[in-house]
Structure formats: structure tokens, C-alpha cells
Design a protein around this motif. Sequence first.
Motif, PDB file in Angstrom:
ATOM      1  N   LYS A 122       0.800  -1.223   0.000  1.00 36.61           N
ATOM      2  CA  LYS A 122       0.000   0.000   0.000  1.00 36.61           C
ATOM      3  C   LYS A 122       0.832   1.273   0.000  1.00 36.61           C
ATOM      4  O   LYS A 122       0.553   2.187  -0.774  1.00 36.61           O
ATOM      5  N   PRO A 123       1.861   1.406   0.840  1.00 35.06           N
ATOM      6  CA  PRO A 123       2.620   2.668   0.848  1.00 35.06           C
ATOM      7  C   PRO A 123       3.377   2.937  -0.441  1.00 35.06           C
ATOM      8  O   PRO A 123       3.683   4.080  -0.753  1.00 35.06           O
ATOM      9  N   ASN A 124       3.696   1.892  -1.206  1.00 35.27           N
ATOM     10  CA  ASN A 124       4.534   2.055  -2.393  1.00 35.27           C
ATOM     11  C   ASN A 124       3.751   2.201  -3.693  1.00 35.27           C
ATOM     12  O   ASN A 124       4.220   2.836  -4.631  1.00 35.27           O
ATOM     13  N   ALA A 125       2.589   1.590  -3.788  1.00 33.54           N
ATOM     14  CA  ALA A 125       1.815   1.630  -5.027  1.00 33.54           C
ATOM     15  C   ALA A 125       1.290   3.031  -5.299  1.00 33.54           C
ATOM     16  O   ALA A 125       0.780   3.708  -4.403  1.00 33.54           O
ATOM     17  N   MET A 126       1.405   3.485  -6.541  1.00 38.83           N
ATOM     18  CA  MET A 126       0.939   4.812  -6.908  1.00 38.83           C
ATOM     19  C   MET A 126      -0.564   4.968  -6.707  1.00 38.83           C
ATOM     20  O   MET A 126      -1.062   6.079  -6.460  1.00 38.83           O
ATOM     21  N   SER A 127      -1.306   3.867  -6.806  1.00 38.33           N
ATOM     22  CA  SER A 127      -2.759   3.928  -6.673  1.00 38.33           C
ATOM     23  C   SER A 127      -3.209   4.307  -5.266  1.00 38.33           C
ATOM     24  O   SER A 127      -4.383   4.611  -5.036  1.00 38.33           O
ATOM     25  N   TRP A 128      -2.272   4.281  -4.299  1.00 34.33           N
ATOM     26  CA  TRP A 128      -2.587   4.679  -2.925  1.00 34.33           C
ATOM     27  C   TRP A 128      -2.090   6.088  -2.624  1.00 34.33           C
ATOM     28  O   TRP A 128      -1.982   6.484  -1.460  1.00 34.33           O
ATOM     29  N   LYS A 129      -1.793   6.837  -3.684  1.00 32.09           N
ATOM     30  CA  LYS A 129      -1.298   8.197  -3.498  1.00 32.09           C
ATOM     31  C   LYS A 129      -2.145   9.172  -4.319  1.00 32.09           C
ATOM     32  O   LYS A 129      -2.682   8.805  -5.367  1.00 32.09           O
ATOM     33  N   PRO A 130      -2.288  10.431  -3.843  1.00 31.39           N
ATOM     34  CA  PRO A 130      -3.024  11.437  -4.616  1.00 31.39           C
ATOM     35  C   PRO A 130      -2.331  11.652  -5.961  1.00 31.39           C
ATOM     36  O   PRO A 130      -1.114  11.521  -6.044  1.00 31.39           O
ATOM     37  N   PRO A 131      -3.076  11.950  -7.030  1.00 29.64           N
ATOM     38  CA  PRO A 131      -4.502  12.290  -7.067  1.00 29.64           C
ATOM     39  C   PRO A 131      -5.421  11.115  -7.387  1.00 29.64           C
ATOM     40  O   PRO A 131      -6.593  11.335  -7.732  1.00 29.64           O
ATOM     41  N   TYR A 132      -4.942   9.876  -7.324  1.00 26.86           N
ATOM     42  CA  TYR A 132      -5.823   8.737  -7.567  1.00 26.86           C
ATOM     43  C   TYR A 132      -6.981   8.761  -6.571  1.00 26.86           C
ATOM     44  O   TYR A 132      -6.795   9.080  -5.390  1.00 26.86           O
ATOM     45  N   GLY A 133      -8.189   8.451  -7.055  1.00 27.76           N
ATOM     46  CA  GLY A 133      -9.352   8.404  -6.178  1.00 27.76           C
ATOM     47  C   GLY A 133     -10.028   9.729  -5.921  1.00 27.76           C
ATOM     48  O   GLY A 133     -10.911   9.806  -5.059  1.00 27.76           O
ATOM     49  N   ILE A 134      -9.688  10.784  -6.659  1.00 32.09           N
ATOM     50  CA  ILE A 134     -10.262  12.100  -6.351  1.00 32.09           C
ATOM     51  C   ILE A 134     -11.757  12.182  -6.645  1.00 32.09           C
ATOM     52  O   ILE A 134     -12.479  12.948  -6.010  1.00 32.09           O
ATOM     53  N   THR A 135     -12.239  11.389  -7.618  1.00 30.91           N
ATOM     54  CA  THR A 135     -13.669  11.384  -7.924  1.00 30.91           C
ATOM     55  C   THR A 135     -14.421  10.481  -6.953  1.00 30.91           C
ATOM     56  O   THR A 135     -15.482  10.841  -6.450  1.00 30.91           O
ATOM     57  N   PHE A 136     -13.894   9.304  -6.701  1.00 24.15           N
ATOM     58  CA  PHE A 136     -14.441   8.366  -5.715  1.00 24.15           C
ATOM     59  C   PHE A 136     -13.310   7.544  -5.134  1.00 24.15           C
ATOM     60  O   PHE A 136     -12.475   7.046  -5.881  1.00 24.15           O
ATOM     61  N   PRO A 137     -13.238   7.417  -3.831  1.00 25.09           N
ATOM     62  CA  PRO A 137     -14.118   7.962  -2.778  1.00 25.09           C
ATOM     63  C   PRO A 137     -13.687   9.335  -2.278  1.00 25.09           C
ATOM     64  O   PRO A 137     -14.093   9.760  -1.199  1.00 25.09           O
ATOM     65  N   GLY A 138     -12.883  10.040  -3.062  1.00 24.30           N
ATOM     66  CA  GLY A 138     -12.408  11.357  -2.646  1.00 24.30           C
ATOM     67  C   GLY A 138     -10.991  11.323  -2.101  1.00 24.30           C
ATOM     68  O   GLY A 138     -10.419  12.339  -1.726  1.00 24.30           O
ATOM     69  N   LYS A 139     -10.412  10.121  -2.063  1.00 19.50           N
ATOM     70  CA  LYS A 139      -9.038   9.924  -1.607  1.00 19.50           C
ATOM     71  C   LYS A 139      -8.527   8.636  -2.248  1.00 19.50           C
ATOM     72  O   LYS A 139      -9.327   7.815  -2.737  1.00 19.50           O
ATOM     73  N   PRO A 140      -7.223   8.393  -2.285  1.00 17.18           N
ATOM     74  CA  PRO A 140      -6.690   7.167  -2.884  1.00 17.18           C
ATOM     75  C   PRO A 140      -7.264   5.921  -2.223  1.00 17.18           C
ATOM     76  O   PRO A 140      -7.376   5.844  -0.997  1.00 17.18           O
TER      77      PRO A 140
END
Length: 231
Positions: free
Chosen positions: A2-20
Motif C-alpha cells: 500500500k505505501p509504495n503503489a501509486m494507486s494509494w497516493k493522490p490524485p488517484y481516487g479524487i472522484t471516488f471515494p475522494g481519496k486514494p
Amino acid sequence: MKPNAMSWKPPYGITFPGKPSGRYSDGLIATDFLGSEVFDSPVDRSPNISTQVGFLVNLALARRVYTIDGDLASSYALLSYSGSDYYGFIDQNPNMAAYPAFVEFIVEDIHCNESYSDLVRLHNEGLKKVVAKLNKEDKFRTKGDRFVIVDLHKAFMAVLEKKGSKRFKTPLKPCCEGDCARMDMKGAKKYTLCNDPKSAFFWDEINPTQEVWRSIYSLLGKSLTESLTNG
């Protein structure tokens, strides 16, 4: 992971759920829409990651998670090989001559450039043969086909060719341009974002936006539901 994958970092998830949230998109992805729009299973009631890991541990240790006559009678499993699975191979093997053997290995063991399209065509042709063989040999089948191919490539191309319900202004320009989700040594963003993710086809260089996935499953619609529920 989780800490390393880009999908757990902003701006991923900005539309849903509002955070990575681990999704490689601005919001919902293919499996979310498959569950919510096809099987009427809302995202917020889906098994959390801990439950899913538990299923996999049971599968690895006991070699079974569900019973054939019980749970599996009304259950569905999704096996997906997508563009990311082939990305590294294409990067290391630009010659088309290497593709057929690799595709055969992938399908037996179970996006918009010409190399990807050629690879997708090879994959789908091999997959059709394997799935047909599985349905023919399936000893648990009572009626219909238990194994069904969801042709996302065909749906993607239809949306790109503006045959879906949504029109994307610049389909080949990603919303998150640059080195998405990465920062430089001074903490400055190494990427820029578009003003409206709903108007973009690609979220980053590879992955679609939530709006594209919505368009894909809207296009697949009733025919997909029937093919998955009539088996």
C-alpha cells in the motif's frame, strides 16, 4: 504494498471515494461497475480487502473456498488479464514475432497503439479457443456456458469511436499528465491535472477514467447481464 503503489497516493481516487483507494483511476473501475450495474451489488457492500485476502489464504491452504453444490451455484468469479499485464512484456519485446508464444502461455495458464491492438487480438483469439474447450469439458455444467468472455476491448473501441453514450473531447490525452502521483525532491508535483476528469478518456497514461468505465458497462448493458446470468 500500500505505501509504495501509486494507486494509494493522490490524485488517484479524487472522484471516488475522494481519496486514494488502491484503484488506478480517478474513481470506480471495471469490477465496481460489474458488481453494481450488472449484479446490483453496491461498492460499499463489497467484501473489504481483509476479507478478500482471507479467501485467498483459504484457497492456498485448503485448495477450496466454496462448495460446488452450495455457494458456487449462484456465484461468479472474474479472471482478468488487462493491459498492465502485458505492458512490461511489450516494453522488453517490441518485435511482434515474440507475441504469439507469450499469449499462448498466458491463455493456457489460466492500449491504443498498434502493438497493443495486435497483442489484444492475439490474446482474444487464443482465449476464445480455451474458453470453448472449458465449456465443452466442464463436468459441472447443467445448462448453458459456465465460462463467458467479457469483450472489453470491443467495447473500448466502440467508445473511442464515439458509439457509446458519452463523447470524450480529447480521448488520447490523459487527465493526469506527467509522472502521475509522484513528487520531486522538493515536494512539488511532477504532474498536472485536467479541470474535469469526466471529459477525459484516460486518467493516466494507461488507465481509463471512472467515466469511461461507466460508458463501457452502459454500452455492454443488457447483453452482458444475460450472458452472465443465463448460464
